[in-house]
Design an enzyme around this catalytic site. Sequence first.
Site, PDB file in Angstrom:
ATOM      1  N   LYS A  34      16.408  39.187  34.837  1.00  0.00           N
ATOM      2  CA  LYS A  34      15.219  39.180  33.451  1.00  0.00           C
ATOM      3  C   LYS A  34      15.971  38.862  32.319  1.00  0.00           C
ATOM      4  CE  LYS A  34      18.696  43.258  33.276  1.00  0.00           C
ATOM      5  NZ  LYS A  34      18.920  44.585  33.761  1.00  0.00           N
ATOM      6  N   ARG A 131      18.732  56.464  29.609  1.00  0.00           N
ATOM      7  CA  ARG A 131      17.720  56.404  29.020  1.00  0.00           C
ATOM      8  C   ARG A 131      16.584  56.425  29.197  1.00  0.00           C
ATOM      9  NH1 ARG A 131      20.156  49.510  30.003  1.00  0.00           N
ATOM     10  NH2 ARG A 131      19.651  50.195  31.933  1.00  0.00           N
ATOM     11  N   TYR A 259      36.291  27.170   7.325  1.00  0.00           N
ATOM     12  CA  TYR A 259      35.724  27.815   6.099  1.00  0.00           C
ATOM     13  C   TYR A 259      36.500  29.236   6.166  1.00  0.00           C
ATOM     14  CZ  TYR A 259      30.725  25.650   6.205  1.00  0.00           C
ATOM     15  OH  TYR A 259      30.123  25.028   6.830  1.00  0.00           O
ATOM     16  N   MET A 311      28.154  26.384  12.260  1.00  0.00           N
ATOM     17  CA  MET A 311      27.322  26.540  13.214  1.00  0.00           C
ATOM     18  C   MET A 311      27.318  24.407  14.215  1.00  0.00           C
ATOM     19  SD  MET A 311      23.498  26.159  11.295  1.00  0.00           S
ATOM     20  CE  MET A 311      23.420  27.126  10.157  1.00  0.00           C
TER      21      MET A 311
HETATM   22  C1  PLP Z   1      19.926  44.457  34.213  1.00  0.00           C
HETATM   23  C2  PLP Z   1      19.728  45.280  35.477  1.00  0.00           C
HETATM   24  C3  PLP Z   1      20.241  45.641  37.112  1.00  0.00           C
HETATM   25  C4  PLP Z   1      21.271  44.599  37.540  1.00  0.00           C
HETATM   26  O1  PLP Z   1      22.394  44.730  36.795  1.00  0.00           O
HETATM   27  P1  PLP Z   1      23.922  43.563  36.564  1.00  0.00           P
HETATM   28  O2  PLP Z   1      25.021  44.997  35.899  1.00  0.00           O
HETATM   29  O3  PLP Z   1      23.621  42.976  36.126  1.00  0.00           O
HETATM   30  O4  PLP Z   1      23.564  43.823  37.991  1.00  0.00           O
HETATM   31  C5  PLP Z   1      19.918  46.183  37.408  1.00  0.00           C
HETATM   32  N1  PLP Z   1      19.130  47.522  37.388  1.00  0.00           N
HETATM   33  C6  PLP Z   1      18.530  47.685  36.260  1.00  0.00           C
HETATM   34  C7  PLP Z   1      18.059  48.771  36.258  1.00  0.00           C
HETATM   35  C8  PLP Z   1      18.771  46.661  35.469  1.00  0.00           C
HETATM   36  O5  PLP Z   1      18.395  47.257  34.207  1.00  0.00           O
END
Ligand code: PLP
Length: 368
Positions: A34, A131, A259, A311
């Site tokens: 993802k 969640r 800065y 930046m």
């Molecule tokens: C992103 C995600 C994972 C992977 O989690 P990691 O901590 O990166 O291994 C697993 N299960 C769900 C539902 C996720 O959203």
Amino acid sequence: MRNTHVTIDLSALAHNLHIAKQHAPNAKLMAMVKANAYGHGASECLPALQSADALGVACLAEAKTLQQAGWKKPIILLEGAFSLDEWQYCLTNGLQCVVHHAEQLDWALQHPAKQPSNTPIWLKLNTGMNRLGFGEAEILPIAKQLSAIGYPLILTSHFANADIKNHPQNQQQIHCFERILSELKQQVSPKVEGSLCNSAGIVNFTEHQHDWVRAGIMLYGATPIGNKSAEQLNLRAVMRFGASIMAVHELDKGDCVGYGSRWQATEPCQIGIVSVGYADGYPRVINDNAYVVATLNEKTVRLPIIGRVAMDMLMVAIPANTDVTLHTSIQLWGDKLPIDHVADWNATISYELLCLVTKRPTWRYTFD
Ligand SMILES: *Cc1c(COP(=O)(O)O)cnc(C)c1O
């Protein structure tokens, strides 16, 4: 050309996948890609992920990209469909969805596949993260309804504290998940599968891996747990974020840098200006422990960051008696400097830093 670059080491990714599989030898592995593979470039990472059993994404757009890139094994949408159209698109195109709330359940019940389909539903159980997911009191009748119209089921849930092995909520979540899973196996179908562990769970809860594990951050070579480093887990950094020294200056005692004049020389010293800033994805707010590294004669030298990250640039102190000069290569994180350190200096986690690297640096992929 401005020397700011990101190198993605696909052999390190393949290595980390192998390590994840060694931790979970009896489970199938979903590689989490993802958010564009945690910022690494999902399509470009596919050659290193060929031995994964499936890919996990957040949403349909991410899944389509992977199908277009030629991925043929399962893809799971971890947030499921966001509309009836999306649900129907997934069914016809063999994309697997999580079903986590009542609206999605209605789509699944009222619009099942026209022919018998072997596309499973990943039924989300809320075991305490609060969640996504159905509560333990409502899940059994839901599973029965879905199973009755032919959907294979995979029960899934997510840990809230898997990075801290002894956190009391882990055992509560495991207990809840396993009680419901065995209930579904007995009362719905013995073929119902289970999936609970993310990377931290894969490392910390080897007894509770069930049919599918979901490996994310460990694939990218950052540590998933609080008390062991990536190196101790034999994970290799996949992303190397680099730049170089674009100017060198001599300062007098009392001179200020950057800065807000946040840093002041307490003695005459040499500083270097590094060609990377927050517009490239290096965090602006870091604490006084922060440093970058240069590799000189095979030795890694730490250069403390001084003043505010800007930046396009950041400033470093050049320690006396080092050969750091104009054009010296600098690493911000990667094989010479674990991203987990940078995350600590920035009071965040490696995940966020990886996701926020921008397109501005020059990107390269290597696979040897
Ligand atoms: C992103 C995600 C994972 C992977 O989690 P990691 O901590 O990166 O291994 C697993 N299960 C769900 C539902 C996720 O959203």
